[in-house]
Design a protein around this motif. Sequence first.
Motif, PDB file in Angstrom:
ATOM      1  N   PRO A  93       0.775  -1.246   0.000  1.00  0.00           N
ATOM      2  CA  PRO A  93       0.000   0.000   0.000  1.00  0.00           C
ATOM      3  C   PRO A  93       0.812   1.306   0.000  1.00  0.00           C
ATOM      4  O   PRO A  93       0.235   2.353  -0.220  1.00  0.00           O
ATOM      5  CB  PRO A  93      -0.805  -0.105   1.290  1.00  0.00           C
ATOM      6  CG  PRO A  93       0.024  -0.962   2.187  1.00  0.00           C
ATOM      7  CD  PRO A  93       0.854  -1.855   1.313  1.00  0.00           C
ATOM      8  N   GLN A  94       2.129   1.254   0.232  1.00  0.00           N
ATOM      9  CA  GLN A  94       2.874   2.510   0.415  1.00  0.00           C
ATOM     10  C   GLN A  94       2.814   3.418  -0.808  1.00  0.00           C
ATOM     11  O   GLN A  94       2.774   4.628  -0.685  1.00  0.00           O
ATOM     12  CB  GLN A  94       4.357   2.261   0.717  1.00  0.00           C
ATOM     13  CG  GLN A  94       4.629   1.692   2.080  1.00  0.00           C
ATOM     14  CD  GLN A  94       4.813   0.194   1.988  1.00  0.00           C
ATOM     15  OE1 GLN A  94       4.007  -0.485   1.339  1.00  0.00           O
ATOM     16  NE2 GLN A  94       5.850  -0.329   2.597  1.00  0.00           N
ATOM     17  N   ILE A  95       2.810   2.836  -2.000  1.00  0.00           N
ATOM     18  CA  ILE A  95       2.964   3.623  -3.218  1.00  0.00           C
ATOM     19  C   ILE A  95       1.910   4.725  -3.329  1.00  0.00           C
ATOM     20  O   ILE A  95       2.206   5.832  -3.768  1.00  0.00           O
ATOM     21  CB  ILE A  95       2.973   2.714  -4.469  1.00  0.00           C
ATOM     22  CG1 ILE A  95       3.217   3.509  -5.734  1.00  0.00           C
ATOM     23  CG2 ILE A  95       1.704   1.906  -4.585  1.00  0.00           C
ATOM     24  CD1 ILE A  95       4.598   4.114  -5.841  1.00  0.00           C
ATOM     25  N   LEU A  96       0.693   4.430  -2.875  1.00  0.00           N
ATOM     26  CA  LEU A  96      -0.363   5.437  -2.998  1.00  0.00           C
ATOM     27  C   LEU A  96      -0.006   6.695  -2.213  1.00  0.00           C
ATOM     28  O   LEU A  96      -0.156   7.815  -2.705  1.00  0.00           O
ATOM     29  CB  LEU A  96      -1.700   4.868  -2.521  1.00  0.00           C
ATOM     30  CG  LEU A  96      -2.894   5.783  -2.707  1.00  0.00           C
ATOM     31  CD1 LEU A  96      -3.106   6.144  -4.159  1.00  0.00           C
ATOM     32  CD2 LEU A  96      -4.154   5.153  -2.133  1.00  0.00           C
ATOM     33  N   GLY A  97       0.509   6.487  -1.003  1.00  0.00           N
ATOM     34  CA  GLY A  97       0.932   7.627  -0.189  1.00  0.00           C
ATOM     35  C   GLY A  97       2.050   8.406  -0.857  1.00  0.00           C
ATOM     36  O   GLY A  97       2.075   9.641  -0.817  1.00  0.00           O
ATOM     37  N   GLN A  98       2.954   7.668  -1.517  1.00  0.00           N
ATOM     38  CA  GLN A  98       4.070   8.344  -2.185  1.00  0.00           C
ATOM     39  C   GLN A  98       3.572   9.191  -3.357  1.00  0.00           C
ATOM     40  O   GLN A  98       4.047  10.299  -3.584  1.00  0.00           O
ATOM     41  CB  GLN A  98       5.089   7.293  -2.657  1.00  0.00           C
ATOM     42  CG  GLN A  98       5.823   6.659  -1.479  1.00  0.00           C
ATOM     43  CD  GLN A  98       6.508   5.360  -1.835  1.00  0.00           C
ATOM     44  OE1 GLN A  98       6.121   4.674  -2.781  1.00  0.00           O
ATOM     45  NE2 GLN A  98       7.527   4.993  -1.068  1.00  0.00           N
ATOM     46  N   ILE A  99       2.589   8.653  -4.095  1.00  0.00           N
ATOM     47  CA  ILE A  99       2.032   9.443  -5.192  1.00  0.00           C
ATOM     48  C   ILE A  99       1.317  10.678  -4.642  1.00  0.00           C
ATOM     49  O   ILE A  99       1.435  11.781  -5.171  1.00  0.00           O
ATOM     50  CB  ILE A  99       1.044   8.609  -6.034  1.00  0.00           C
ATOM     51  CG1 ILE A  99       1.800   7.472  -6.717  1.00  0.00           C
ATOM     52  CG2 ILE A  99       0.353   9.482  -7.076  1.00  0.00           C
ATOM     53  CD1 ILE A  99       0.956   6.686  -7.669  1.00  0.00           C
ATOM     54  N   LYS A 100       0.589  10.487  -3.531  1.00  0.00           N
ATOM     55  CA  LYS A 100      -0.131  11.623  -2.957  1.00  0.00           C
ATOM     56  C   LYS A 100       0.832  12.737  -2.578  1.00  0.00           C
ATOM     57  O   LYS A 100       0.563  13.909  -2.799  1.00  0.00           O
ATOM     58  CB  LYS A 100      -0.946  11.180  -1.738  1.00  0.00           C
ATOM     59  CG  LYS A 100      -2.254  10.539  -2.145  1.00  0.00           C
ATOM     60  CD  LYS A 100      -3.144  10.205  -0.978  1.00  0.00           C
ATOM     61  CE  LYS A 100      -4.450   9.625  -1.489  1.00  0.00           C
ATOM     62  NZ  LYS A 100      -5.204   8.910  -0.461  1.00  0.00           N
TER      63      LYS A 100
END
Lengths: 431, 273
Positions: free
Chosen positions: A115-122
């Motif tokens: 799930p980390q990638i979504l936070g990184q995109i945000k």
Amino acid sequence: MQLIILGLNHKTAPIEIRERLAFQESEMEKALSQVRSLPSLKENMILSTCNRVEIYAISREPEKAIRELQNFLSRYHELPLKEFEKSLYLLIGEEAVRHIFQVASSLDSMVVGEPQILGQIKSAYSMATESRTSGIILHRLLHRAFHVAKRVRTETRIGDSAVSVSSVSVELAERIFGSLEQRVVLLIGAGEMCELAARHLVAGGVEKILVTNRTYDRAVTLAQEIKGEPIRFEEMALGLKRADIVISATDSSQHLIRHDPIVKVMKERKQKPIFFIDIADPRDVEPGVGDIENVYLYNIDDLQKVANENMKDREKEARKAEAIVQEEVTKFVHWHQSLEITPTIIALKKKFEEIRKREFEKMISFHPHLSEKERQSLEALTSAIVNKILHDPLTRLKQKDEEAMSDVYLDALRTLFQLPDLTAEERMKED
Amino acid sequence: MNVYFFTFAALFYFLAVLAYLSYIISLKKIVSNIGLALASIGFASHTLCLLTRYVEAGYTPVTNLHESLSFFAWTIIAIFLIANLRYKIRVLGAFLTAIALILMLFAFALPKEILPLAPVLRSFWHPFHVTFAFLGNAIFTLAFCCGVMYLIQEHQLKSKKMGTVAKRLPSLKALDDLNYRALTFGFPLLTLGIITGSVWAEYAWGRYWGWDPKETWSLITWFLYAAMLHQRLTVGWRGRKAAIMAIVGFVSVLFTFLGVTLLLPGLHTYSNW
């Protein structure tokens, strides 16, 4: 107006190159403003994680923009283009939209579903917003990407099951003990494996970690590092009495933990459950220990097997997710195409004309006595009004020097007048 | 009047069972909340059913098999709703609403007429006796469900499966804790049930204890749970053993309640069903 993605990731580039091309968070503002100054770009955003570096850009002249971006990467990171050109991938238009949706929903990740990638995109998006390098298309694109990621997470079970040995261990511990909180862990061995496991468990919130090792000094060192408590190897039984979770990873050639002593330990523990995780090879724990009541024993192969099975589930779910992505890509592309000037003008004129006609006919039906001539002049009058109203906005829209703002105008027009996506109609014609 | 409330309650228990089953499949929290709401509505209606029957009959309506089954179902849902405040074990709802529904269906099939109260039942102690006894029984029913879930989850863990079944069941600790908590509440209630029962027996038949089958079996049940509590506190009978004991204890509870009534004639046998 095209969406371009230029980037590299864990599949195309080795870690050395990814490291060289990564953007530090502290320099992001500088990097973004440099990209913005490139003449052929309108909007941009930079995503930089340990597995990928990607520049998202909107441009009217994609080919020129690509060259500029490549040169920018080389100049910024002081690395000749030749050295990383082969690792770069380039996506344009629909392909690029699909890519960012896949990245956001973690379908392109090293561990699919993490799930980390979504936070990184945000955070990449919010940095672009703060630096004012993102515009209407990137805004819309990113918001759709977040929406797709949410749909994938709720409509598929992609992130549901643990797929790494350590997360499987944590999940099993939770299945036995409810949560890791207030649990005592005993590490047998002070090697790298134990240290890794310990850090994972500390992050999971365990109460206390006991460390024992044949060489006591190393137990003391590791205990200090992870704020645990060292125990002498001869006193391991005391540790077994206190611990809920035992992680064993020594290089001992024979079993350290045997059936009969554990039966005794269980009596002393008043049958309080205990979970053995044996990550040593050869094994530290005698397999029969797992048959004792309230004792749960998993070795590294068991954990790996569970992880692999879960991984298969994930891949199955990933296929469902791809369908969701495709659906959303189509929607986005339709919206994007509607930002063309000509179809918008046609749609706008059509809408005004329809209103005019409807109102005109309503009026005629109330006044049947009107002569043909009177009708004609009324028709001419209403048409003239509509054309006069539309004249200024349409001329403005067609002006070359307003091009920079045209996306904003077009989107506003479509929203304010609720114009349908023309492409849906066009597709029907094509069919 | 009470029969309408009864039917309404049974209908809502049925809907709650459906909701909880779809929760087990979908694992969506909202669905289990719907189940909880439906069970609560059913419970409210069931409470009205008992109250109206009390008013219509003029005595505490736990005198024949229909009334007893209905009351038992009511205490089970009551215990479930209370347990739900503290322990968020959503799957439990599926088990307990289903058991309550089955009891309701049996109760529905039995004669529901209100008959004049038999003289022996006309006692100050009778309502206390049945209330304590059934509350104890309901708590043991909850412990039984925990025991069954524990054995399934334990089997999954021992056989190294982490599939769909394991994912839907609570952790071993949660189940064992609730089992123990049920024992510490259920056992005193059972004890009170037996004591008030024997006081009532003294008024009704002139002796505290007469080795009537019901009395004998309730004593056997009492010893089972006493042993369970003792073993747990001294040698740590927890986990698997405690789960098995909860199931054995529940079988004994059921036999004392239904088996004795239907199979072994005695003073407790209901005359009119």
